[in-house]
Design an enzyme around this catalytic site. Structure first.
Site, PDB file in Angstrom:
ATOM      1  N   LYS B 116      24.518  17.577  22.490  1.00 43.80           N
ATOM      2  CA  LYS B 116      25.368  16.252  21.912  1.00 43.80           C
ATOM      3  C   LYS B 116      26.256  16.704  21.949  1.00 43.80           C
ATOM      4  O   LYS B 116      27.797  15.913  22.673  1.00 43.80           O
ATOM      5  CB  LYS B 116      24.971  17.793  20.866  1.00 43.80           C
ATOM      6  CG  LYS B 116      23.913  17.515  19.412  1.00 43.80           C
ATOM      7  CD  LYS B 116      24.726  16.831  17.977  1.00 43.80           C
ATOM      8  CE  LYS B 116      23.392  15.777  17.901  1.00 43.80           C
ATOM      9  NZ  LYS B 116      22.957  15.567  16.435  1.00 43.80           N
ATOM     10  N   GLU B 201      32.100  20.037  11.051  1.00 45.64           N
ATOM     11  CA  GLU B 201      32.131  18.584  10.884  1.00 45.64           C
ATOM     12  C   GLU B 201      32.703  17.900   9.718  1.00 45.64           C
ATOM     13  O   GLU B 201      32.402  18.684   8.503  1.00 45.64           O
ATOM     14  CB  GLU B 201      30.700  17.793  11.141  1.00 45.64           C
ATOM     15  CG  GLU B 201      30.131  16.827  11.474  1.00 45.64           C
ATOM     16  CD  GLU B 201      28.938  16.337  10.684  1.00 45.64           C
ATOM     17  OE1 GLU B 201      28.264  17.228  12.151  1.00 45.64           O
ATOM     18  OE2 GLU B 201      28.092  16.365  10.539  1.00 45.64           O
ATOM     19  N   HIS B 236      16.297  14.921   5.727  1.00 48.84           N
ATOM     20  CA  HIS B 236      16.844  15.232   6.764  1.00 48.84           C
ATOM     21  C   HIS B 236      15.619  14.028   7.670  1.00 48.84           C
ATOM     22  O   HIS B 236      15.502  13.358   8.202  1.00 48.84           O
ATOM     23  CB  HIS B 236      17.127  15.516   7.930  1.00 48.84           C
ATOM     24  CG  HIS B 236      18.122  16.534   7.093  1.00 48.84           C
ATOM     25  ND1 HIS B 236      19.937  15.970   7.542  1.00 48.84           N
ATOM     26  CD2 HIS B 236      18.525  17.455   6.886  1.00 48.84           C
ATOM     27  CE1 HIS B 236      20.867  16.649   6.796  1.00 48.84           C
ATOM     28  NE2 HIS B 236      19.877  17.454   6.726  1.00 48.84           N
ATOM     29  N   ARG B 293      14.595   6.474  22.687  1.00 45.89           N
ATOM     30  CA  ARG B 293      12.943   6.021  23.030  1.00 45.89           C
ATOM     31  C   ARG B 293      12.526   4.924  21.645  1.00 45.89           C
ATOM     32  O   ARG B 293      13.453   4.314  20.866  1.00 45.89           O
ATOM     33  CB  ARG B 293      12.227   7.130  22.061  1.00 45.89           C
ATOM     34  CG  ARG B 293      12.975   7.898  20.784  1.00 45.89           C
ATOM     35  CD  ARG B 293      12.065   8.922  20.298  1.00 45.89           C
ATOM     36  NE  ARG B 293      12.698   9.863  19.457  1.00 45.89           N
ATOM     37  CZ  ARG B 293      12.579   9.490  17.534  1.00 45.89           C
ATOM     38  NH1 ARG B 293      12.149   7.834  17.660  1.00 45.89           N
ATOM     39  NH2 ARG B 293      13.388  10.069  17.260  1.00 45.89           N
TER      40      ARG B 293
END
Lengths: 165, 502
Positions: B116, B201, B236, B293
């Site tokens: 990240k 965040e 999620h 991917r």
């Protein structure tokens, strides 16, 4: 034979007169009811309208999954309804509830302790299976009588996890 | 160049890749675990080799064994699919070291985007805006966090570094309430993950999760294939995707597409990849992460662009030049994908395992089903709950929704519980139809129990069917005790029958 089918706060009176004739709330209808291919799937043609549903009998009633909608139906015949109405004692659910593993997995967390009071819908066991953490919830209010598993334990399907009383 | 491809995966994606290989005339090699001997990908591949026991760590995650099998069977390339080994740079490197082609990005790009902190600093250096926050900056103390918070701006989120699923997460509206909330978040994170570290965040209100498909060849060409709207999630987990997004106009698409391509170039990207963005209600967008991917939801892009992404992956891996420039990419119509999972939509989405007694998949105009199962196959607890992906195309969003409704109603899966009813509810939801939803829609503003007006009359039909089933059961029960047609009593007959069985 007369039946009373209840969904939520609505009741329907269904009288089955013969294989083809039924009355629903005193309305006469022609019915053709068939099971499909040895499965819990039924086809109903009711006065020309065609329906198909998956129907499961469970401990709490009959589940009808029709056009993506699940209906919980309680069905009583006349005798059962009379019996229930004449017994003046209020309906109480008693006895222990055995909470079983719905699938094989690993117990990740047990957010309750023995003797703890829980409300319907509270998480009682967190079970990991199919890469997901699944919360097993209390089916009704009660007290945790006995824990039959420990955190980290692998369990089989239908293994008793916890007893609620 | 390679003529044989080993597919290091299972389920629907293995079948999807086998299809692309066969269309290009490539031989396919399946690998499988002991639980998957009868799986569809094993049945459809030209060759198949056993990896090991059912748990993924003993089978589909055994990179060493997979490379071994590839070498012995003469495979020239390995396609990792998604999940399992797809985003492991050490595996990609091992494949290259064995002299094989890895159908995917270079190991360096996987590593750069997988970390990240590195990903954030790399794309920031390329001039791309990331969600403001302290993720990837190491473990900061409360004092540090309190000092940084005003620079990020309120409201913001305190999130557990080790976290997921909303645990150890707190919404912070002002500096005054921050110390208390930080303590609570740390306590919860410590209890849940054994790691009390948190990061900050910026909270993007009414955020939408929108991602761009990109393709990059080994000759330096990078193009994007438009966006996918993935805001409908539960914990999620994406449940339903569509392309294009009802929220994005042509101008924003061009702008975001260029940024997506720039992010891919920043890590010298190769092959197919996806750049994820969060978009706020004012159409401001922030880089979230890159998936290095093939994505589960790639088919919706295929339907609106007409491009077979997996075949493009294979061509790129063979060092071919991209056949399209950006101006050759046109979007036609609308596509939706519903992920059909073995989960009980009416029981808290609990996974459901068992043998599929019967499967009748929908078909007809504009309907595509990507699946790895069939009637008689068992949904085991070892792998994820994805049964299939139901993808519908329509000239307009409206037509695609109506087609999806029709296809969901046609779909019959017996033996396990599925989330098809969930998708049917979404397709009936006025908010979904109007396109007004964000990433919190399913968890906060959606109920399986609300009944749309036009379905209320079904209660009566359900009552009739339940009564008929009860009637049948009582009839057959009474038949058991009914006096038999034989002259002898049933008791006598049972006695004789039991003696015969001794």
């Amino acid at each position: 034979m007369k039946y009373f089918a209840t969904i939520g706060d609505k009741q329907f009176e269904v009288e089955i007169k013969s294989d083809q004739q039924i009355d629903v709330d005193n309305q006469q209808l022609t019915a053709d009811f068939q099971s499909v291919g040895d499965q819990p799937v039924y086809s109903l043609i009711l006065d020309g309208d065609s329906y198909e549903a998956s129907i499961y009998t469970t401990e709490t009633g009959i589940q009808v999954l029709l056009q993506g909608q699940l209906f919980e139906v309680q069905v009583e015949d006349e005798r059962q309804q009379r019996l229930r109405q004449s017994s003046s004692a209020p309906q109480t659910r008693s006895g222990d509830v055995h909470i079983k593993a719905p699938m094989p997995g690993v117990v990740i967390d047990i957010p309750v302790e023995e003797g703890q009071e829980v409300a319907r819908g509270d998480d009682v066991i967190i079970l990991e299976s199919m890469k997901m953490q699944n919360e097993i919830k209390a089916p009704r209010d009660g007290t945790v009588n006995r824990l039959r598993v420990k955190t980290g334990e692998s369990v089989d399907q239908n293994q008793i996890l916890l007893i609620l009383s | 160049m390679f003529e044989k491809v080993l597919i290091a995966n299972r389920g629907e994606i293995a079948v999807r890749i086998i299809r692309a290989c066969h269309e290009l005339g490539l031989r396919t090699i399946a690998v499988y675990s002991e639980a998957d001997r009868a799986a569809l990908h094993v049945r459809q591949a030209d060759e198949a080799y056993l990896l090991g026991p059912a748990p993924a760590r003993d089978s589909y995650l055994r990179g060493d064994k997979i490379i071994d099998i590839a070498k012995k069977s003469g495979a020239g390339a390995i396609h990792p699919g998604y999940g399992f080994l797809a985003e492991r740079d050490d595996f990609a490197q091992a494949v290259l070291d064995a002299g094989l082609v890895f159908i995917g990005p270079r190991p360096s790009a996987i590593a750069a985007m997988g970390d990240k902190a590195v990903a954030r600093s790399t794309v920031t250096a390329a001039g791309i805006q990331v969600v403001p926050g302290t993720e990837g900056e190491g473990d900061l103390s409360d004092d540090d966090l309190l000092a940084i918070a005003p620079k990020i701006g309120f409201p913001l989120l305190a999130k557990a570094t080790a976290g997921g699923g909303g645990k150890g997460m707190r919404e912070v509206k002002s500096i005054e309430e921050m110390p208390g909330l930080l303590e609570a978040a740390r306590r919860e994170a410590e209890a849940s993950f054994g790691d009390g570290n948190v990061y900050l965040e910026k909270l993007i209100e009414n955020a939408r999760h929108i991602e761009f498909q990109i393709l990059a060849d080994s000759h330096g060409n990078v193009i994007h294939l438009g966006e996918r709207e993935c805001s409908l999630q539960r914990r999620h987990q994406k449940l339903l995707e569509e392309s294009p997004s009802p929220f994005i106009n042509d101008e924003l698409r061009t702008q975001m597409g260029e940024v997506a391509c720039a992010a891919a170039r920043a890590v010298d990207y190769l092959n197919a990849g996806t750049i994820e963005f969060l978009v706020d209600k004012d159409h401001k967008f922030f880089f979230l992460e890159m998936n290095t991917r093939l994505q589960v939801e790639h088919p919706i892009t295929e339907l609106v662009t007409g491009i077979d992404i997996v075949k493009e992956q294979l061509r790129i891996a063979r060092d071919r030049k991209l056949r399209y420039a950006q101006e050759d990419i046109h979007f036609n119509g609308w596509a939706l994908e519903c992920r059909i999972n073995a989960e009980d939509a009416y029981n808290n989405f609990l996974p459901s395992t068992g043998i599929l007694n019967s499967v009748i998949a929908p078909s007809g105009p504009g309907v595509r089903v990507d699946t790895g199962v069939y009637a008689g196959f068992e949904i085991s607890p070892y792998y994820d709950a994805l049964i299939s992906k139901l993808i519908c195309w329509g000239e307009t969003r409206g037509e695609a929704i109506l087609r999806m409704r029709r296809a969901l109603e046609e779909y019959r899966i017996l033996g396990v519980k599925t989330n098809i009813p969930f998708h049917q509810h979404i397709m009936d939801s006025h908010r979904f139809i109007a396109g007004s939803f964000d990433t919190r829609f399913v968890e906060e503003r959606f109920s399986m129990n609300e009944l749309e007006e036009e379905k209320k009359h079904l209660a009566k039909i359900a009552a009739v069917m339940a009564a008929l089933v009860t009637h049948r059961e009582s009839q057959s029960a009474s038949q058991i005790v009914r006096r038999n047609k034989r002259d002898t009593s049933n008791w006598k007959w049972v006695g004789r029958w039991e003696r015969m069985n001794r």
